[in-house]
Every structure is written in structure tokens, then in C-alpha cells.
Design a protein around this motif. Structure first.
Motif, PDB file in Angstrom:
ATOM      1  N   HIS A 264       0.861  -1.187   0.000  1.00 44.13           N
ATOM      2  CA  HIS A 264       0.000   0.000   0.000  1.00 44.13           C
ATOM      3  C   HIS A 264       0.891   1.229   0.000  1.00 44.13           C
ATOM      4  CE1 HIS A 264      -2.566  -3.244   1.438  1.00 44.13           C
ATOM      5  NE2 HIS A 264      -3.581  -2.527   0.977  1.00 44.13           N
ATOM      6  N   ASP A 265       0.394   2.308  -0.588  1.00 45.73           N
ATOM      7  CA  ASP A 265       1.251   3.477  -0.771  1.00 45.73           C
ATOM      8  C   ASP A 265       1.522   4.189   0.553  1.00 45.73           C
ATOM      9  OD1 ASP A 265      -1.032   5.043  -0.234  1.00 45.73           O
ATOM     10  OD2 ASP A 265      -1.480   5.299  -2.368  1.00 45.73           O
ATOM     11  N   VAL A 266       2.497   5.080   0.512  1.00 44.03           N
ATOM     12  CA  VAL A 266       2.927   5.772   1.724  1.00 44.03           C
ATOM     13  C   VAL A 266       1.807   6.649   2.284  1.00 44.03           C
ATOM     14  CG1 VAL A 266       4.592   7.428   2.664  1.00 44.03           C
ATOM     15  CG2 VAL A 266       5.360   5.650   1.084  1.00 44.03           C
ATOM     16  N   LYS A 267       0.934   7.168   1.419  1.00 49.28           N
ATOM     17  CA  LYS A 267      -0.214   7.949   1.907  1.00 49.28           C
ATOM     18  C   LYS A 267      -1.084   7.096   2.831  1.00 49.28           C
ATOM     19  CE  LYS A 267      -3.385  11.286   2.034  1.00 49.28           C
ATOM     20  NZ  LYS A 267      -4.538  10.655   2.654  1.00 49.28           N
ATOM     21  N   TRP A 269      -0.084   4.634   4.679  1.00 55.67           N
ATOM     22  CA  TRP A 269       0.644   4.522   5.943  1.00 55.67           C
ATOM     23  C   TRP A 269       0.595   5.826   6.725  1.00 55.67           C
ATOM     24  CZ3 TRP A 269       2.261   0.301   8.418  1.00 55.67           C
ATOM     25  CH2 TRP A 269       2.217  -0.903   7.705  1.00 55.67           C
ATOM     26  N   ALA A 270       0.658   6.964   6.050  1.00 59.45           N
ATOM     27  CA  ALA A 270       0.524   8.254   6.729  1.00 59.45           C
ATOM     28  C   ALA A 270      -0.849   8.366   7.388  1.00 59.45           C
ATOM     29  CB  ALA A 270       0.726   9.398   5.737  1.00 59.45           C
ATOM     30  N   ASP A 271      -1.882   7.882   6.691  1.00 54.61           N
ATOM     31  CA  ASP A 271      -3.229   7.911   7.260  1.00 54.61           C
ATOM     32  C   ASP A 271      -3.320   7.028   8.504  1.00 54.61           C
ATOM     33  OD1 ASP A 271      -4.013   9.628   5.265  1.00 54.61           O
ATOM     34  OD2 ASP A 271      -5.045   8.104   4.075  1.00 54.61           O
ATOM     35  N   MET A 272      -2.642   5.877   8.476  1.00 54.81           N
ATOM     36  CA  MET A 272      -2.655   4.998   9.649  1.00 54.81           C
ATOM     37  C   MET A 272      -1.969   5.653  10.844  1.00 54.81           C
ATOM     38  SD  MET A 272      -2.217   0.982   8.758  1.00 54.81           S
ATOM     39  CE  MET A 272      -1.140   1.138   7.355  1.00 54.81           C
ATOM     40  N   ILE A 273      -0.799   6.245  10.592  1.00 52.32           N
ATOM     41  CA  ILE A 273      -0.070   6.909  11.675  1.00 52.32           C
ATOM     42  C   ILE A 273      -0.912   8.049  12.253  1.00 52.32           C
ATOM     43  CG2 ILE A 273       1.994   8.240  12.264  1.00 52.32           C
ATOM     44  CD1 ILE A 273       2.504   5.242  11.686  1.00 52.32           C
ATOM     45  N   SER A 274      -1.554   8.814  11.374  1.00 49.05           N
ATOM     46  CA  SER A 274      -2.397   9.920  11.837  1.00 49.05           C
ATOM     47  C   SER A 274      -3.592   9.410  12.638  1.00 49.05           C
ATOM     48  CB  SER A 274      -2.882  10.751  10.643  1.00 49.05           C
ATOM     49  OG  SER A 274      -1.798  11.363   9.986  1.00 49.05           O
ATOM     50  N   ALA A 303      11.613  -0.075   4.626  1.00 51.36           N
ATOM     51  CA  ALA A 303      10.543   0.203   5.593  1.00 51.36           C
ATOM     52  C   ALA A 303      10.882   1.437   6.424  1.00 51.36           C
ATOM     53  CB  ALA A 303      10.320  -1.008   6.501  1.00 51.36           C
ATOM     54  N   VAL A 304      12.139   1.523   6.868  1.00 53.04           N
ATOM     55  CA  VAL A 304      12.574   2.689   7.642  1.00 53.04           C
ATOM     56  C   VAL A 304      12.433   3.955   6.806  1.00 53.04           C
ATOM     57  CG1 VAL A 304      14.550   3.812   8.753  1.00 53.04           C
ATOM     58  CG2 VAL A 304      14.142   1.355   9.107  1.00 53.04           C
ATOM     59  N   GLU A 305      12.901   3.899   5.558  1.00 53.92           N
ATOM     60  CA  GLU A 305      12.852   5.082   4.679  1.00 53.92           C
ATOM     61  C   GLU A 305      11.425   5.523   4.404  1.00 53.92           C
ATOM     62  OE1 GLU A 305      15.001   3.566   1.366  1.00 53.92           O
ATOM     63  OE2 GLU A 305      16.982   4.096   2.177  1.00 53.92           O
ATOM     64  N   ASN A 306      10.505   4.571   4.286  1.00 55.37           N
ATOM     65  CA  ASN A 306       9.115   4.926   3.991  1.00 55.37           C
ATOM     66  C   ASN A 306       8.359   5.423   5.218  1.00 55.37           C
ATOM     67  OD1 ASN A 306       9.136   4.426   1.230  1.00 55.37           O
ATOM     68  ND2 ASN A 306       8.711   2.242   1.484  1.00 55.37           N
ATOM     69  N   LEU A 307       8.739   4.937   6.393  1.00 52.15           N
ATOM     70  CA  LEU A 307       8.009   5.316   7.600  1.00 52.15           C
ATOM     71  C   LEU A 307       8.515   6.610   8.228  1.00 52.15           C
ATOM     72  CD1 LEU A 307       7.485   1.837   9.273  1.00 52.15           C
ATOM     73  CD2 LEU A 307       5.679   3.413   8.573  1.00 52.15           C
ATOM     74  N   LYS A 308       9.808   6.849   8.157  1.00 56.75           N
ATOM     75  CA  LYS A 308      10.360   8.032   8.836  1.00 56.75           C
ATOM     76  C   LYS A 308       9.646   9.334   8.454  1.00 56.75           C
ATOM     77  CE  LYS A 308      15.045   7.053  10.450  1.00 56.75           C
ATOM     78  NZ  LYS A 308      16.486   7.357  10.278  1.00 56.75           N
ATOM     79  N   PRO A 309       9.369   9.571   7.166  1.00 60.32           N
ATOM     80  CA  PRO A 309       8.734  10.852   6.818  1.00 60.32           C
ATOM     81  C   PRO A 309       7.302  11.005   7.324  1.00 60.32           C
ATOM     82  CG  PRO A 309       9.796   9.855   4.900  1.00 60.32           C
ATOM     83  CD  PRO A 309       9.751   8.807   5.972  1.00 60.32           C
ATOM     84  N   VAL A 310       6.622   9.899   7.636  1.00 58.50           N
ATOM     85  CA  VAL A 310       5.209  10.010   8.023  1.00 58.50           C
ATOM     86  C   VAL A 310       4.998   9.846   9.525  1.00 58.50           C
ATOM     87  CG1 VAL A 310       4.460   9.211   5.758  1.00 58.50           C
ATOM     88  CG2 VAL A 310       4.644   7.559   7.622  1.00 58.50           C
ATOM     89  N   MET A 311       6.062   9.586  10.273  1.00 59.52           N
ATOM     90  CA  MET A 311       5.924   9.472  11.725  1.00 59.52           C
ATOM     91  C   MET A 311       5.576  10.831  12.334  1.00 59.52           C
ATOM     92  SD  MET A 311       6.342   6.319  12.633  1.00 59.52           S
ATOM     93  CE  MET A 311       6.685   6.422  14.389  1.00 59.52           C
ATOM     94  N   VAL A 312       4.710  10.814  13.335  1.00 58.00           N
ATOM     95  CA  VAL A 312       4.323  12.031  14.054  1.00 58.00           C
ATOM     96  C   VAL A 312       4.947  11.942  15.435  1.00 58.00           C
ATOM     97  CG1 VAL A 312       2.412  13.424  14.907  1.00 58.00           C
ATOM     98  CG2 VAL A 312       2.168  12.163  12.761  1.00 58.00           C
ATOM     99  N   LYS A 313       5.894  12.816  15.725  1.00 59.44           N
ATOM    100  CA  LYS A 313       6.706  12.665  16.924  1.00 59.44           C
ATOM    101  C   LYS A 313       6.449  13.711  17.995  1.00 59.44           C
ATOM    102  CE  LYS A 313      10.883  10.841  15.907  1.00 59.44           C
ATOM    103  NZ  LYS A 313      10.459   9.463  16.034  1.00 59.44           N
TER     104      LYS A 313
END
Length: 322
Positions: A264-267, A269-274, A303-313
Motif C-alpha cells: 500500500h502506498d505511503v499515503k 501509511w501516513a493515514d494509519m499513523i495519523s 521500511a525505515v525510509e518509507n516510515l520516517k517521513p510520516v511518523m508524528v513525533k
């Protein structure tokens, strides 16, 4: 929120080398196997429970690498109808909870288990259809005689050690959907929650974002795995979602696991993190690598490269605009 990894994929590295490698990728957390299906390559439970000096050295090494331990994991089937399988899994779960308490690790991950269909059964029975009615009778017996009594006891044991239990919602085990997760939690207590892995939601036809909402509203997400899944629709049409084709025969399977961003696209994954943040989950996202098309290093790195930009810290603070 912190980005971490389930270190079972680095079983060929010793503890020190694993810590060096994970830290070099900029991660902040590790999830460690203590036995069962994940193995115990980086966490020898009996050593750490009974040797205070080794326990302190272990903790110090993790801290020196700027890491925390997000969870200890001992996935097994403590409700297997054969005692020679169930009893070691049960003992391991108890010891893992005790070790987590000593390490100040808040979560222990495992499976719910799956019983047989009567007291003298030899193998688990996983009912997934309400008819013929035999399956309903099996399901009722399993929950009333096995699942609820067992997990009530484990809920109380975990609570006495200030530990939460994250059950991975996984096919082949009695708790595999948000619905039966909440059913068990309601019957047994709040120490029971989910180690939510979106990859197992997708292949069951469940939207992981909606699963996060369902479980999050009940504060029932104790830990979160990051693993992707792809559906091969042609093979799905042929074999269905309960496809029994061997995992190694990827060309013929209805679905198979991928690294984050390759199912599934990074968007997404961004939606899941959000949505995790929306539901007040502010803990660890733990990468799990089971991609048969990529090496451990490549799959983990992507996986690290795709997740790092969408993590909310960062914490939100006050809404300055309202």
C-alpha cells in the motif's frame, strides 16, 4: 511516537551487533523475542531473570545505544490441545511478563492461542463459518471453557506486574479481528489489548484504519506492528482469503506479505499513523519484516525510509488557530 523494529529478523547478529545496526538506522525502539515462534536470539530469559548483574548490563547496553525496549514477544499457542506444546508456551508467557516487569517494559506480545474442539483433541480447531452449526458449538466451547478462563487469569497476573498484554490479531488463532479482540477484553480485563498488525487486517478484508478506530476508542491498542500485504486478485479469485498455499509459493498465493510501502502506498501509511495519533496511541511503531521478495537489509531499510517521513513525533500543544 517512536519508530522501532522487531529484532527477530536480525537473529544472525549477536546482541551488540544488532544494537549497533538498529541505532545506525536512526531507530528509537526494539521489540525482543523471548522464545516461542520468534525465538530468543537477543533475550535469554532465564539468564536475565536469575542474574541481576546480567540484567543490569543488558539494560545498560540498550540505553547506551539511545534505544528503549517497546515490548517482549513470546508468540505461541498456550491453549494448544497437546500439553507438550501448551505448557511450555504458558510458562514462557509467565516468565516473559515477569522479565518485562523487571525491565520496566510495559507490553508483552503474544497470540491468543487456539484450542481444539474437545478435551481430548490433538490439534487446534479454527472455526471461521457459522454453519453447519457444529462450528458454532465448537466456538462456544472454546470461548467458555478455554479462552475466557485462561485469559482472565493472565489478565490478573499481568496487572499484578503492571504489564499489558498485546495479542496479535492473526489468522489461525481465536482472536484475529477487532471484534473478537474486544470480546475477550470485555470478558477478561483491560490488561488484554491488541498488538495491531495491519498486514493481517488487509488479508482478512479489514481496513486497518477502521480497525485502529474501533480498537482505539476502547484504548485497546497496546502495541503496533508495521508490515504490509499485497492481494493478488487472480489468485484470490481462485483460492480465497483463507488460501492454504505455502508462503514460499508466492506466485500462486492469494496474498503475501510485503515491506512497508510495497503493498500500500505511503499515503495509506501516513493515514494509519495519523489515525493512531487521533486515537491517542503515542507509543512505538515496530517494523516487522517478512517480505519474500527482499533481503532482510533491503526490506528493513526501505521500511525505515518509507516510515520516517510520516511518523508524528511531537506533541500537539494548544490549538493556536482556534
Amino acid at each position: 511516537m517512536k519508530l522501532g523494529v522487531f529484532t527477530v529478523l536480525f537473529a544472525d547478529k549477536n546482541f551488540d551487533d544488532m544494537l549497533d545496526y538498529v541505532a545506525s538506522k536512526g531507530l528509537e525502539a526494539i521489540e525482543l523475542g523471548t522464545g516461542g515462534f520468534p525465538g530468543d536470539a537477543h533475550c535469554k530469559i532465564d539468564e536475565l531473570l536469575h542474574d541481576e548483574r546480567k540484567l543490569q548490563q543488558f539494560k545498560q547496553k540498550v540505553a547506551d545505544h539511545g534505544l528503549v525496549i517497546s515490548a517482549l514477544s513470546c508468540h505461541g499457542n498456550a491453549l494448544h490441545p497437546q500439553n507438550k506444546i501448551a505448557e511450555p508456551a504458558d510458562r514462557l508467557l509467565d516468565k516473559t511478563i515477569q522479565l518485562a516487569s523487571k525491565l520496566n517494559v510495559p507490553v508483552v506480545n503474544t497470540f491468543s492461542g487456539c484450542p481444539g474442539d474437545h478435551e481430548n483433541a490433538l490439534y487446534p480447531n479454527w472455526p471461521v463459518t457459522p454453519w453447519p452449526h457444529d462450528f458454532q458449538e465448537v466456538l462456544k466451547w472454546q470461548w467458555e471453557e478455554k479462552l475466557i478462563p485462561y485469559w482472565k487469569e493472565k489478565n490478573d497476573f499481568a496487572e499484578s506486574h503492571h504489564i499489558k498484554i498485546g495479542l496479535e490479531l492473526h489468522g489461525g488463532f481465536s482472536v484475529h479481528t477487532p471484534g473478537n479482540m474486544l470480546r475477550l477484553r470485555e470478558a477478561c480485563g483491560p490488561a488484554i489489548g491488541a498488538n495491531l498488525d495491519p498486514s493481517h487486517m488487509w488479508w482478512q478484508g479489514i481496513d486497518p484504519i477502521e480497525a485502529i478506530k474501533i480498537l482505539g476508542r476502547e484504548q485497546a491498542i497496546h502495541h503496533f506492528h508495521a508490515k504490509d500485504t499485497i492481494i493478488d486478485q487472480q489468485n484470490m479469485n481462485r483460492n480465497g482469503l483463507t488460501d492454504m498455499t505455502d508462503y514460499a509459493q508466492m506466485r500462486d498465493r492469494a496474498w503475501y506479505f510485503r515491506t512497508v510501502g510495497f503493498g500500500h502506498d505511503v499515503k495509506t501509511w501516513a493515514d494509519m499513523i495519523s489515525t493512531l495519533r487521533l486515537m491517542d496511541y503515542d507509543y512505538v511503531v515496530s517494523i516487522e519484516h517478512e517480505d519474500g521478495l527482499m533481503s532482510v537489509d533491503e526490506g528493513f531499510t526501505k521500511a525505515v525510509e518509507n516510515l520516517k517521513p510520516v511518523m508524528v513525533k511531537e506533541s500537539v500543544g494548544e490549538m493556536w488557530w482556534a
